[in-house]
Design an enzyme around this catalytic site. Structure first.
Site, PDB file in Angstrom:
ATOM      1  N   THR A 133       0.821  -1.212   0.000  1.00 50.72           N
ATOM      2  CA  THR A 133       0.000   0.000   0.000  1.00 50.72           C
ATOM      3  C   THR A 133       0.857   1.266   0.000  1.00 50.72           C
ATOM      4  O   THR A 133       1.827   1.385   0.756  1.00 50.72           O
ATOM      5  CB  THR A 133      -0.920  -0.019   1.249  1.00 50.72           C
ATOM      6  OG1 THR A 133      -1.674  -1.232   1.231  1.00 50.72           O
ATOM      7  CG2 THR A 133      -1.866   1.173   1.260  1.00 50.72           C
ATOM      8  N   HIS A 151      10.035   4.852  -2.779  1.00 51.42           N
ATOM      9  CA  HIS A 151       9.251   4.512  -3.970  1.00 51.42           C
ATOM     10  C   HIS A 151       8.538   5.767  -4.481  1.00 51.42           C
ATOM     11  O   HIS A 151       7.326   5.922  -4.382  1.00 51.42           O
ATOM     12  CB  HIS A 151       8.238   3.428  -3.600  1.00 51.42           C
ATOM     13  CG  HIS A 151       7.487   2.877  -4.778  1.00 51.42           C
ATOM     14  ND1 HIS A 151       8.092   2.398  -5.906  1.00 51.42           N
ATOM     15  CD2 HIS A 151       6.148   2.715  -4.984  1.00 51.42           C
ATOM     16  CE1 HIS A 151       7.174   1.974  -6.752  1.00 51.42           C
ATOM     17  NE2 HIS A 151       5.990   2.167  -6.217  1.00 51.42           N
TER      18      HIS A 151
HETATM   19  N1  LIG Z   1       4.406  -0.368  -3.543  1.00 57.51           N
HETATM   20  C1  LIG Z   1       4.147  -0.530  -4.831  1.00 57.51           C
HETATM   21  O1  LIG Z   1       5.052  -0.772  -5.614  1.00 57.51           O
HETATM   22  C2  LIG Z   1       2.752  -0.442  -5.338  1.00 57.51           C
HETATM   23  C3  LIG Z   1       1.766  -0.004  -4.514  1.00 57.51           C
HETATM   24  N2  LIG Z   1       0.447   0.008  -4.928  1.00 57.51           N
HETATM   25  C4  LIG Z   1      -0.546   0.449  -3.961  1.00 57.51           C
HETATM   26  O2  LIG Z   1      -1.300  -0.679  -3.529  1.00 57.51           O
HETATM   27  C5  LIG Z   1      -2.577  -0.244  -3.060  1.00 57.51           C
HETATM   28  C6  LIG Z   1      -3.676  -1.101  -3.668  1.00 57.51           C
HETATM   29  O3  LIG Z   1      -3.751  -0.905  -5.056  1.00 57.51           O
HETATM   30  P1  LIG Z   1      -4.904  -1.621  -5.921  1.00 57.51           P
HETATM   31  O4  LIG Z   1      -5.005  -3.039  -5.527  1.00 57.51           O
HETATM   32  O5  LIG Z   1      -4.679  -1.268  -7.322  1.00 57.51           O
HETATM   33  O6  LIG Z   1      -6.186  -0.838  -5.384  1.00 57.51           O
HETATM   34  P2  LIG Z   1      -7.720  -1.318  -5.456  1.00 57.51           P
HETATM   35  O7  LIG Z   1      -8.546  -0.124  -5.214  1.00 57.51           O
HETATM   36  O8  LIG Z   1      -7.946  -2.119  -6.692  1.00 57.51           O
HETATM   37  O9  LIG Z   1      -7.844  -2.330  -4.211  1.00 57.51           O
HETATM   38  C7  LIG Z   1      -7.734  -1.936  -2.891  1.00 57.51           C
HETATM   39  C8  LIG Z   1      -8.681  -2.795  -2.088  1.00 57.51           C
HETATM   40  O10 LIG Z   1      -8.446  -2.543  -0.700  1.00 57.51           O
HETATM   41  C9  LIG Z   1      -9.701  -2.698  -0.075  1.00 57.51           C
HETATM   42  N3  LIG Z   1      -9.702  -2.137   1.272  1.00 57.51           N
HETATM   43  C10 LIG Z   1      -9.854  -0.849   1.655  1.00 57.51           C
HETATM   44  N4  LIG Z   1      -9.826  -0.755   3.001  1.00 57.51           N
HETATM   45  C11 LIG Z   1      -9.628  -2.014   3.484  1.00 57.51           C
HETATM   46  C12 LIG Z   1      -9.519  -2.581   4.785  1.00 57.51           C
HETATM   47  N5  LIG Z   1      -9.589  -1.812   5.860  1.00 57.51           N
HETATM   48  N6  LIG Z   1      -9.355  -3.907   4.890  1.00 57.51           N
HETATM   49  C13 LIG Z   1      -9.291  -4.688   3.796  1.00 57.51           C
HETATM   50  N7  LIG Z   1      -9.393  -4.203   2.541  1.00 57.51           N
HETATM   51  C14 LIG Z   1      -9.555  -2.891   2.384  1.00 57.51           C
HETATM   52  C15 LIG Z   1     -10.680  -2.023  -1.025  1.00 57.51           C
HETATM   53  O11 LIG Z   1     -12.029  -2.375  -0.752  1.00 57.51           O
HETATM   54  C16 LIG Z   1     -10.168  -2.519  -2.367  1.00 57.51           C
HETATM   55  O12 LIG Z   1     -10.817  -3.724  -2.758  1.00 57.51           O
HETATM   56  C17 LIG Z   1      -2.662   1.247  -3.417  1.00 57.51           C
HETATM   57  O13 LIG Z   1      -2.359   2.033  -2.286  1.00 57.51           O
HETATM   58  C18 LIG Z   1      -1.590   1.407  -4.485  1.00 57.51           C
HETATM   59  O14 LIG Z   1      -1.093   2.717  -4.559  1.00 57.51           O
HETATM   60  C19 LIG Z   1       0.094  -0.426  -6.161  1.00 57.51           C
HETATM   61  C20 LIG Z   1       1.055  -0.871  -7.038  1.00 57.51           C
HETATM   62  C21 LIG Z   1       2.464  -0.881  -6.708  1.00 57.51           C
HETATM   63  O1  LIG Z   2       2.206   4.388  -9.299  1.00 65.15           O
HETATM   64  C1  LIG Z   2       1.401   4.007  -8.426  1.00 65.15           C
HETATM   65  O2  LIG Z   2       0.610   4.745  -7.837  1.00 65.15           O
HETATM   66  C2  LIG Z   2       1.435   2.556  -8.054  1.00 65.15           C
HETATM   67  C3  LIG Z   2       2.825   2.189  -7.824  1.00 65.15           C
HETATM   68  O3  LIG Z   2       3.383   2.439  -6.779  1.00 65.15           O
HETATM   69  C4  LIG Z   2       3.614   1.735  -8.967  1.00 65.15           C
HETATM   70  O4  LIG Z   2       3.052   1.223  -9.950  1.00 65.15           O
HETATM   71  O5  LIG Z   2       4.839   1.887  -8.907  1.00 65.15           O
END
Ligand SMILES: NC(=O)C1=CN([C@@H]2O[C@H](COP(=O)(O)OP(=O)(O)OC[C@H]3O[C@@H](n4cnc5c(N)ncnc54)[C@H](O)[C@@H]3O)[C@@H](O)[C@H]2O)C=CC1
Ligand SMILES: O=C([O-])CC(=O)C(=O)O
Length: 312
Positions: free
Chosen positions: A124, A180
């Site tokens: 996240t 990141h």
């Molecule tokens: N560190 C990294 O490299 C990356 C980080 N991310 C981050 O990962 C996170 C998730 O991204 P996506 O899956 O695309 O988002 P998404 O919106 O598709 O899924 C997030 C899910 O979390 C759920 N959720 C919200 N509150 C919750 C809780 N208290 N308990 C359980 N579930 C809960 C939502 O209902 C939703 O289904 C975002 O913050 C995004 O920025 C995404 C890609 C890469």
């Molecule tokens: O760009 C974003 O918000 C999601 C993420 O961290 C990535 O894809 O690197």
């Protein structure tokens, strides 16, 4: 029937969480419990059942369940945290900090209650600060709370290098350190194609362009998708980290680790090279950096500290 398999719970059943669950099952790394909020319980159960029904076709043995009840996560070996909101075009990852910090706090309580011995792998965003939040809120030792950024950022760098050189991605190695965000530090000097230093293969201006594209790699996908952020490569990155822990692979992987003096930083989670094995982060590797590389890492660490300043 019950099996004595490893158990990984994936919190958040959205794009990244669902994709991670499926890849974990396809690789038969563990039984998977996919968790979301009560309002999302049916879609989460539906996704899990749909994935399970791919098992006979692809020939994988792994149970996948969907739930909103954390009792089902009891005694997980690893909890992967993807819960929270993702950015939309025009937003920075840092804009997510307040909303996602609240979610991390509630998730942390559930992890402590149901899986006090688990390893926690965090996706996240803003991921450096969210990993720090989970570390503080769970009270788990630092080697058990690990963030994902370096595998993904390095994968993007390697993709662009392979395209540039028209070579197999399998022969490209790289290292992206730091937070990141747009200030991340792709370490070109430690990057190779088939063991040959990249600096001898690619002209400087082209390498600079690859570094810049890597830094903005997440934003490039956000702009293309229009309603969310990347999930295939992020999920693959999480799975590589889980595999290293579950199979005690002792792989050299850049992860977001808690620093207590390493690289000259104190009390901050930041992307650095680590050895990942059965004890989570087994070791932080301290690379020798040039003055310019250290300056770039300082700038990236400063950006992470600024986001940490917004934590409540
Ligand atoms: N560190 C990294 O490299 C990356 C980080 N991310 C981050 O990962 C996170 C998730 O991204 P996506 O899956 O695309 O988002 P998404 O919106 O598709 O899924 C997030 C899910 O979390 C759920 N959720 C919200 N509150 C919750 C809780 N208290 N308990 C359980 N579930 C809960 C939502 O209902 C939703 O289904 C975002 O913050 C995004 O920025 C995404 C890609 C890469
Ligand atoms: O760009 C974003 O918000 C999601 C993420 O961290 C990535 O894809 O690197």
């Amino acid at each position: 029937m019950s099996f004595n398999r490893k158990k990984v719970s994936v919190i958040g059943s959205g794009f990244t969480g669902a994709t991670t669950a499926f890849m974990l099952a396809q690789k038969e790394l563990a039984d998977v419990v996919l968790v979301d909020i009560p309002q999302m319980e049916n879609p989460t159960k539906g996704k899990a059942l749909d994935m399970l029904e791919a098992g006979p076709v692809q020939g994988f043995d792994a149970n996948i369940t969907g739930t909103s009840n954390y009792e089902d996560t009891k005694d997980s070996d690893i909890v992967v945290v993807t819960a929270g909101i993702a950015r939309k075009p025009g937003m920075s990852r840092d804009d997510l900090v307040q909303t996602n910090q609240k979610i991390m706090k509630s998730v942390a309580q559930e992890i402590v209650k149901h899986s006090p011995n688990a390893y926690v792998v965090v996706l996240t965003n803003p991921v450096d600060a969210m990993t720090y939040t989970l570390f503080k809120e769970t009270g788990f030792p630092k080697h058990r709370v690990i963030g994902q950024s370096g595998v993904l950022d390095t994968a993007r760098f390697c993709t662009f290098v392979a395209q540039e050189l028209n070579l197999s991605v399998k022969d490209i190695t790289g290292f992206v350190l730091g937070g990141h965000g747009d200030e991340m530090v792709p370490l070109v000097r430690y990057s190779y194609a088939g063991g040959i230093p990249l600096e001898t293969l690619i002209p400087k201006d082209r390498l600079d362009a690859i570094v810049e594209r890597t830094r903005k790699g997440g934003g490039e996908i956000v702009a293309l998708l229009g309603n969310g952020s990347a999930y295939y490569a992020p999920a693959a990155s999480l799975v590589q980290m889980c595999e290293a822990i579950l199979k005690d692979q002792r792989r050299v992987i850049p992860t977001i680790a808690y620093l207590e003096g390493e690289y000259g930083y104190e009390g901050i989670y930041l992307g650095v090279p680590t050895i990942l094995g059965a004890n989570g982060i087994e070791k932080i590797i301290e690379l020798e950096l040039t003055e310019d590389e250290k300056k770039a890492l300082d700038k990236s660490a400063e950006a992470v500290r600024n986001v940490m300043g917004a934590l409540v």
